[in-house]
Design a protein around this motif. Structure first.
Motif, mmCIF file in Angstrom:
data_model
loop_
_atom_site.group_PDB
_atom_site.id
_atom_site.type_symbol
_atom_site.label_atom_id
_atom_site.label_comp_id
_atom_site.label_asym_id
_atom_site.label_seq_id
_atom_site.Cartn_x
_atom_site.Cartn_y
_atom_site.Cartn_z
ATOM 1 N N GLY A 141 11.416 22.696 22.735
ATOM 2 C CA GLY A 141 10.460 21.626 21.974
ATOM 3 C C GLY A 141 9.816 20.650 22.968
ATOM 4 N N ILE B 117 7.259 19.231 16.242
ATOM 5 C CA ILE B 117 7.313 20.338 17.169
ATOM 6 C C ILE B 117 8.994 20.490 17.659
ATOM 7 C CG2 ILE B 117 6.774 21.365 19.250
ATOM 8 C CD1 ILE B 117 3.952 20.121 18.967
ATOM 9 N N THR C 38 6.891 22.557 24.933
ATOM 10 C CA THR C 38 5.769 22.862 24.056
ATOM 11 C C THR C 38 4.974 21.259 23.856
ATOM 12 O OG1 THR C 38 6.959 24.678 22.888
ATOM 13 C CG2 THR C 38 4.928 23.762 21.964
ATOM 14 N N ASP C 39 5.659 20.271 23.654
ATOM 15 C CA ASP C 39 4.944 18.961 23.755
ATOM 16 C C ASP C 39 4.080 18.910 24.824
ATOM 17 O OD1 ASP C 39 5.756 18.419 20.949
ATOM 18 O OD2 ASP C 39 7.318 17.224 21.710
#
Length: 462
Positions: free
Chosen positions: A432, A414, A435-436
């Motif tokens: 990223g 990701i 999003t994680d």
């Protein structure tokens, strides 16, 4: 069975526990050395990361086979194989002049870890009285969770002050101690010498696990919208369907899948997988956030994880003792609630994250993890017959190990996809990581749901 354990049993648990701890310690200890190793070994980052991914994958595959091995062979013989392999792999890694040699050393050590962790749990599940089972499983879970969490700190400190090779040399004195503890105290004998190994099933499952890991590794380079990624994912799914059909009609099985007829076991396995998926995955994400976003060096990035890792030394055994007293899986639910709160804080304070906040949020998340992790396998194990202990041991340990491998791969993919889209590494890494965090929160909610369902079903059975 008496409540007091024999001295030989306690020392057997210590021997296999220390060997398991060393295995999980070196599991992630090289994560913070990749920048150094890419230069020294003259390979790129996508190649060097297989030192961790390959380690986790082979450990997982060995754990799958452990149910058969423990049924057919004496524990002492398996221990001797495990510690011999660990020593050989340790020496090869310490002196490795090139990438293929250090990878070989890591894979030999991975085979050892894949044997030692199931051996530790096998001794506990077969030798410890039910009313003390959660306490001892808590201590075992502490060891296998502490190792990966301490790994980046251990590796970062030694690499910054001496050399990454010291990571392996320092383990040799402890290996000698563990050898003598095990050789004089391990006594358990095999209990199903007629058990046959499912070679076809093992080969098919090995292919599936490798392909899934490789698929997400490719995503970091080509993106999640690439036909390359989706094609590999489709092949993985088709192989999974094939594995399911094969097991429905085969007379041999890697493990006794009838254990999943008990829905409490199934819900616990899901929760167990998600806990380790997030735990190991986040131990990759946090150092990246610390270095790329906060501008810290590798040593500080590794040290951020240290307080949360040390917390397990205290909490895991106490959590097991608490569940032994209650004789209900309530601590598992409480652990998942705290785990979810810790995950949510990463999202809420994403824009204000500092080193101190990273330490605090990870500390809280690890508190929840340690309340739930060891207790989950303890409660699942009392749901099955004694002859199925090796199967549940192998299944849960294989699951948690592969969860770490897959978690690292997906969280890294990701961040990698976002980094492909932007020149500014700080901005892309931040996007990223956010999003994680959202993925972690969603999975933590699912884990809490699984824990609550298993708790309700346990109460209804009483």
């Amino acid at each position: 069975m008496q409540q007091r354990l024999s001295r030989a049993t306690v020392l057997s648990i210590i021997a296999t526990g220390l060997l398991s701890f060393m295995g999980t310690l070196v599991e992630t200890s090289l994560n913070v050395t990749f920048a150094t190793l890419t230069k020294q070994m003259q390979v790129n980052l996508a190649t060097i990361q297989w030192l961790t991914t390959g380690y986790l994958l082979l450990t997982t595959l060995t754990m799958i086979a452990s149910a058969h091995l423990i049924k057919r062979y004496p524990v002492k013989m398996l221990f001797l194989i495990a510690i011999t392999c660990f020593t050989l792999g340790d020496l090869l890694s310490a002196v490795a002049p090139s990438f293929p040699i250090i990878l070989l050393g890591r894979l030999i050590q991975a085979f050892s870890t894949g044997l030692s962790i199931p051996l530790m749990f096998h001794i506990i599940l077969t030798s410890v009285p039910p009313r003390r089972l959660a306490t001892y499983n808590g201590m075992a879970a502490m060891l296998i969770a502490l190792g990966p969490a301490l790994g980046p700190t251990y590796g970062g400190l030694l690499t910054a002050t001496w050399s990454w090779r010291i990571i392996f040399w320092l383990l040799l004195p402890l290996i000698v101690i563990v050898f003598f503890l095990g050789i004089f105290n391990l006594k358990l004998q095999p209990f199903a010498k007629e058990d046959r190994f499912d070679f076809w099933g093992f080969g098919l499952l090995a292919l599936i696990l490798f392909l899934v890991d490789y698929t997400f590794n490719r995503a970091a380079k080509v993106g999640f919208l690439s036909w390359n990624f989706w094609g590999l994912l489709l092949i993985s799914v088709l192989l999974m369907v094939g594995f399911y059909v094969y097991n429905r009609h085969s007379s041999r099985h890697l493990v006794d899948f009838s254990i999943f007829k008990n829905t409490i076991v199934s819900w616990h396995l899901l929760g167990y997988f998600l806990l380790q998926f997030i735990n190991i995955g986040l131990s990759f994400v946090i150092p990246q956030v610390a270095q790329y976003i906060l501008g810290q060096n590798a040593f500080v990035a590794g040290m951020i994880l240290l307080p949360g890792a040390l917390l397990g030394v205290v909490v895991a055994p106490l959590a097991g003792r608490w569940m032994d007293r209650l004789q209900t899986p309530l601590p598992i639910v409480v652990g998942h609630v705290i785990f979810l709160i810790g995950a949510a804080l990463f999202i809420i304070y994403d824009q204000q994250l500092t080193v101190a906040l990273l330490i605090g949020f990870y500390f809280l998340l690890r508190l929840g993890f340690n309340l739930a992790f060891g207790n989950t396998i303890s409660h699942a194990s009392v749901q099955v017959q004694p002859k199925q202990k090796a199967d549940i041991n192998a299944t849960f340990n294989m699951t948690q190990q592969y969860a770490g491998s897959l978690g690292t791969n997906i969280f890294a993919a990701i961040i990698g996809v976002y980094q492909l889209q932007h020149i500014n590494l700080r901005i892309s890494t931040a996007q990223g990581a956010l999003t994680d965090y959202w993925l972690i929160a969603v999975l933590a909610i699912i884990g809490l749901f699984a824990a609550w369902i298993s708790y309700r079903q346990t109460i209804q059975k009483k």
